[in-house]
Design a protein around this motif. Structure first.
Motif, PDB file in Angstrom:
ATOM      1  N   MET A  65       2.458 -18.212   3.515  1.00  0.00           N
ATOM      2  CA  MET A  65       2.641 -17.049   2.657  1.00  0.00           C
ATOM      3  C   MET A  65       2.862 -15.820   3.516  1.00  0.00           C
ATOM      4  N   THR A  66       3.821 -14.987   3.140  1.00  0.00           N
ATOM      5  CA  THR A  66       4.084 -13.759   3.878  1.00  0.00           C
ATOM      6  C   THR A  66       2.908 -12.813   3.735  1.00  0.00           C
ATOM      7  N   PRO A  67       2.346 -12.303   4.838  1.00  0.00           N
ATOM      8  CA  PRO A  67       1.208 -11.392   4.735  1.00  0.00           C
ATOM      9  C   PRO A  67       1.533 -10.146   3.915  1.00  0.00           C
ATOM     10  N   ARG A  68       0.553  -9.737   3.107  1.00  0.00           N
ATOM     11  CA  ARG A  68       0.674  -8.545   2.278  1.00  0.00           C
ATOM     12  C   ARG A  68      -0.199  -7.459   2.900  1.00  0.00           C
ATOM     13  N   LEU A  69       0.425  -6.372   3.345  1.00  0.00           N
ATOM     14  CA  LEU A  69      -0.298  -5.340   4.076  1.00  0.00           C
ATOM     15  C   LEU A  69      -0.376  -4.043   3.288  1.00  0.00           C
ATOM     16  N   ALA A  70      -1.542  -3.395   3.374  1.00  0.00           N
ATOM     17  CA  ALA A  70      -1.714  -2.036   2.869  1.00  0.00           C
ATOM     18  C   ALA A  70      -1.274  -1.061   3.953  1.00  0.00           C
ATOM     19  N   LEU A  71      -0.652   0.037   3.525  1.00  0.00           N
ATOM     20  CA  LEU A  71      -0.175   1.067   4.440  1.00  0.00           C
ATOM     21  C   LEU A  71      -0.702   2.416   3.965  1.00  0.00           C
ATOM     22  N   VAL A  72      -1.476   3.106   4.808  1.00  0.00           N
ATOM     23  CA  VAL A  72      -2.039   4.407   4.457  1.00  0.00           C
ATOM     24  C   VAL A  72      -1.476   5.459   5.412  1.00  0.00           C
ATOM     25  N   PRO A  73      -0.737   6.455   4.901  1.00  0.00           N
ATOM     26  CA  PRO A  73      -0.084   7.427   5.789  1.00  0.00           C
ATOM     27  C   PRO A  73      -1.034   8.310   6.575  1.00  0.00           C
ATOM     28  N   GLY A  74      -2.214   8.639   6.005  1.00  0.00           N
ATOM     29  CA  GLY A  74      -3.147   9.511   6.702  1.00  0.00           C
ATOM     30  C   GLY A  74      -2.986  10.963   6.311  1.00  0.00           C
ATOM     31  N   GLU A  75      -3.211  11.867   7.256  1.00  0.00           N
ATOM     32  CA  GLU A  75      -3.171  13.305   7.003  1.00  0.00           C
ATOM     33  C   GLU A  75      -1.815  13.736   6.421  1.00  0.00           C
ATOM     34  N   PRO A  76      -1.818  14.365   5.219  1.00  0.00           N
ATOM     35  CA  PRO A  76      -0.552  14.732   4.574  1.00  0.00           C
ATOM     36  C   PRO A  76       0.275  15.750   5.358  1.00  0.00           C
ATOM     37  N   GLY A  77      -0.399  16.627   6.113  1.00  0.00           N
ATOM     38  CA  GLY A  77       0.339  17.642   6.853  1.00  0.00           C
ATOM     39  C   GLY A  77       0.802  17.203   8.219  1.00  0.00           C
ATOM     40  N   LEU A 137       4.782  -4.632   2.252  1.00  0.00           N
ATOM     41  CA  LEU A 137       3.981  -3.423   2.394  1.00  0.00           C
ATOM     42  C   LEU A 137       3.694  -2.802   1.031  1.00  0.00           C
ATOM     43  N   LEU A 138       2.478  -2.316   0.864  1.00  0.00           N
ATOM     44  CA  LEU A 138       2.098  -1.524  -0.295  1.00  0.00           C
ATOM     45  C   LEU A 138       1.424  -0.263   0.220  1.00  0.00           C
ATOM     46  N   ALA A 139       2.070   0.886   0.003  1.00  0.00           N
ATOM     47  CA  ALA A 139       1.528   2.152   0.482  1.00  0.00           C
ATOM     48  C   ALA A 139       0.498   2.699  -0.498  1.00  0.00           C
ATOM     49  N   PHE A 140      -0.505   3.383   0.042  1.00  0.00           N
ATOM     50  CA  PHE A 140      -1.515   4.083  -0.735  1.00  0.00           C
ATOM     51  C   PHE A 140      -1.425   5.549  -0.333  1.00  0.00           C
ATOM     52  N   GLY A 141      -0.887   6.395  -1.213  1.00  0.00           N
ATOM     53  CA  GLY A 141      -0.736   7.788  -0.838  1.00  0.00           C
ATOM     54  C   GLY A 141      -0.090   8.613  -1.915  1.00  0.00           C
ATOM     55  N   ASP A 142       0.292   9.815  -1.542  1.00  0.00           N
ATOM     56  CA  ASP A 142       0.825  10.804  -2.465  1.00  0.00           C
ATOM     57  C   ASP A 142       2.348  10.728  -2.511  1.00  0.00           C
ATOM     58  N   ALA A 143       2.893  10.533  -3.702  1.00  0.00           N
ATOM     59  CA  ALA A 143       4.343  10.370  -3.849  1.00  0.00           C
ATOM     60  C   ALA A 143       5.103  11.618  -3.428  1.00  0.00           C
ATOM     61  N   ALA A 144       4.615  12.793  -3.798  1.00  0.00           N
ATOM     62  CA  ALA A 144       5.328  14.029  -3.473  1.00  0.00           C
ATOM     63  C   ALA A 144       5.382  14.253  -1.962  1.00  0.00           C
ATOM     64  N   THR A 145       4.294  13.920  -1.258  1.00  0.00           N
ATOM     65  CA  THR A 145       4.270  14.095   0.201  1.00  0.00           C
ATOM     66  C   THR A 145       5.267  13.159   0.879  1.00  0.00           C
ATOM     67  N   LEU A 146       5.313  11.920   0.436  1.00  0.00           N
ATOM     68  CA  LEU A 146       6.276  10.982   0.999  1.00  0.00           C
ATOM     69  C   LEU A 146       7.703  11.415   0.698  1.00  0.00           C
ATOM     70  N   ALA A 188      -8.797  -0.501   1.507  1.00  0.00           N
ATOM     71  CA  ALA A 188      -9.795  -1.433   2.025  1.00  0.00           C
ATOM     72  C   ALA A 188     -10.355  -2.305   0.908  1.00  0.00           C
ATOM     73  N   ASP A 189     -10.588  -1.713  -0.271  1.00  0.00           N
ATOM     74  CA  ASP A 189     -11.066  -2.501  -1.413  1.00  0.00           C
ATOM     75  C   ASP A 189     -10.084  -3.618  -1.758  1.00  0.00           C
ATOM     76  N   ALA A 190      -8.795  -3.300  -1.737  1.00  0.00           N
ATOM     77  CA  ALA A 190      -7.783  -4.312  -2.059  1.00  0.00           C
ATOM     78  C   ALA A 190      -7.816  -5.452  -1.047  1.00  0.00           C
ATOM     79  N   CYS A 191      -8.089  -5.123   0.215  1.00  0.00           N
ATOM     80  CA  CYS A 191      -8.202  -6.174   1.237  1.00  0.00           C
ATOM     81  C   CYS A 191      -9.471  -6.998   1.023  1.00  0.00           C
ATOM     82  N   LEU A 192     -10.570  -6.346   0.698  1.00  0.00           N
ATOM     83  CA  LEU A 192     -11.820  -7.072   0.477  1.00  0.00           C
ATOM     84  C   LEU A 192     -11.725  -7.993  -0.731  1.00  0.00           C
ATOM     85  N   ARG A 193     -10.964  -7.592  -1.740  1.00  0.00           N
ATOM     86  CA  ARG A 193     -10.795  -8.442  -2.929  1.00  0.00           C
ATOM     87  C   ARG A 193      -9.801  -9.572  -2.707  1.00  0.00           C
ATOM     88  N   GLY A 194      -9.093  -9.547  -1.591  1.00  0.00           N
ATOM     89  CA  GLY A 194      -8.104 -10.579  -1.326  1.00  0.00           C
ATOM     90  C   GLY A 194      -6.747 -10.304  -1.934  1.00  0.00           C
TER      91      GLY A 194
END
Length: 324
Positions: free
Chosen positions: A1-13, A33-42, A100-106
């Motif tokens: 199975m292709t690994p499913r990764l969370a992506l967190v951009p970090g500091e918006p500025g 990849l599944l990003a967790f962040g602010d749409a307007a910043t991206l 991290a929660d999404a990773c802990l839940r599998g």
């Protein structure tokens, strides 16, 4: 199975959002990849770079350059590039913990994180010493910080301590935990069946038989002897000034340094742009970029994405190793 990764951009500025936009231009076969962040910043980062960005909902498939699946974590305020805003501290932390929660839940198989601004988080009223510590507390696991590139892997017995506090922190129990976590991670995450770990001494010349300090004699050497009896292949304690010679490094799978600036300057000199920061001991692989928020570069389109690209590739390999 292709690994499913969370992506967190970090500091918006900072440069994290634009690095994620550059990452989205790649067509990856090694992970999704599944990003967790602010749409307007991206979106603002994409505009600043002049690159396409199409933010997708989670069930959609990224099919063209610029596609990025997003689980929205809205910021409280619009963040100008090059400036921090403490009002967005909660969103930055929430993005990390939700991923991290999404990773802990599998739901996801690994976590890749961009740079976070510690001062901005604390100014927002959230006590924060670093993402490594945050994720360790969140998972309830002891962890080890490792930095790695294509030349060397360096794990740290202590991390962000004043030098005067380091000797007291090098205890039998603490160092044993670091070595066991590192050994297990080399086997589980890197597929090294019988890893060889170089362990540095604390003092110059590894104490010079007690003339320059007794930590090697009283703590490090007895511990290594005990762990070798358990089957671990440990070399040391070695003088730090010669342990990183190329002809020696080729025989080691990792180096355990006693403190931050003992091992990391060598690693960063040997390949800073491709270096990544790993958190060993979590229930999932976590890999971060090995650089800061670079506020002075944010929004200018000149930030080097190499470390983020390396972090994703490394996390994908580790996740595949675990699930395979």
């Amino acid at each position: 199975m292709t690994p499913r990764l969370a992506l967190v951009p970090g500091e918006p500025g900072g440069i994290g959002p634009e690095l994620c936009v550059r990452l989205a231009q790649q067509r990856r076969q090694d992970c999704t990849l599944l990003a967790f962040g602010d749409a307007a910043t991206l979106g603002a980062a994409a505009d600043a770079l002049g690159l396409p960005l199409r933010l997708l909902v989670e069930h959609e498939v990224a099919s063209q350059p610029g596609d990025l699946r997003l689980r929205p974590v809205p910021n409280a305020a619009l963040n100008a590039f090059g400036k921090t805003d403490p009002r967005n501290a909660r969103a930055v932390i929430d993005a990390l913990t939700l991923a991290a929660d999404a990773c802990l839940r599998g739901e996801l198989d690994g976590l890749v994180t961009g740079p976070v601004h510690k001062a901005a988080i604390n100014a927002g009223g959230i006590a924060y010493s670093g993402t490594t510590e945050l994720l360790a507390d969140h998972a309830g696991r002891p962890v080890v910080m490792m930095l790695a590139n294509d030349i060397v892997r360096v794990a740290l017995a202590t991390t962000h301590l004043p030098l005067r506090d380091v000797p007291d922190a090098i205890t039998h129990a603490a160092l044993a935990q670091v070595l066991r976590i590192t050994h297990a991670a080399l086997r589980r995450d890197f597929g090294i069946a019988d890893p060889v770990i170089a362990v540095l001494g604390l003092n110059p010349h590894a104490g010079e038989a007690g003339l320059l300090g007794r930590e090697e004699i009283e703590v490090i050497e007895p511990l290594l002897h005990a762990l070798r009896a358990d089957g671990m292949r440990l070399e040391g304690p070695l003088p730090a000034d010669t342990a990183f010679l190329p002809q020696k490094l080729c025989g080691f799978d990792a180096v355990v340094a006693m403190y931050h600036d003992q091992g990391l300057p060598v690693l960063k000199y040997s390949g800073f742009e491709q270096a990544v920061n790993l958190t060993l001991g979590l229930p999932y692989p976590r890999v971060a970029v090995d650089h800061g928020t670079a506020l002075d570069l944010a929004g200018k389109g000149v930030a080097d994405p190499s470390s983020l690209f390396a972090a994703v590739a490394t996390c994908a390999r580790m996740a595949a190793q675990r699930t395979g």
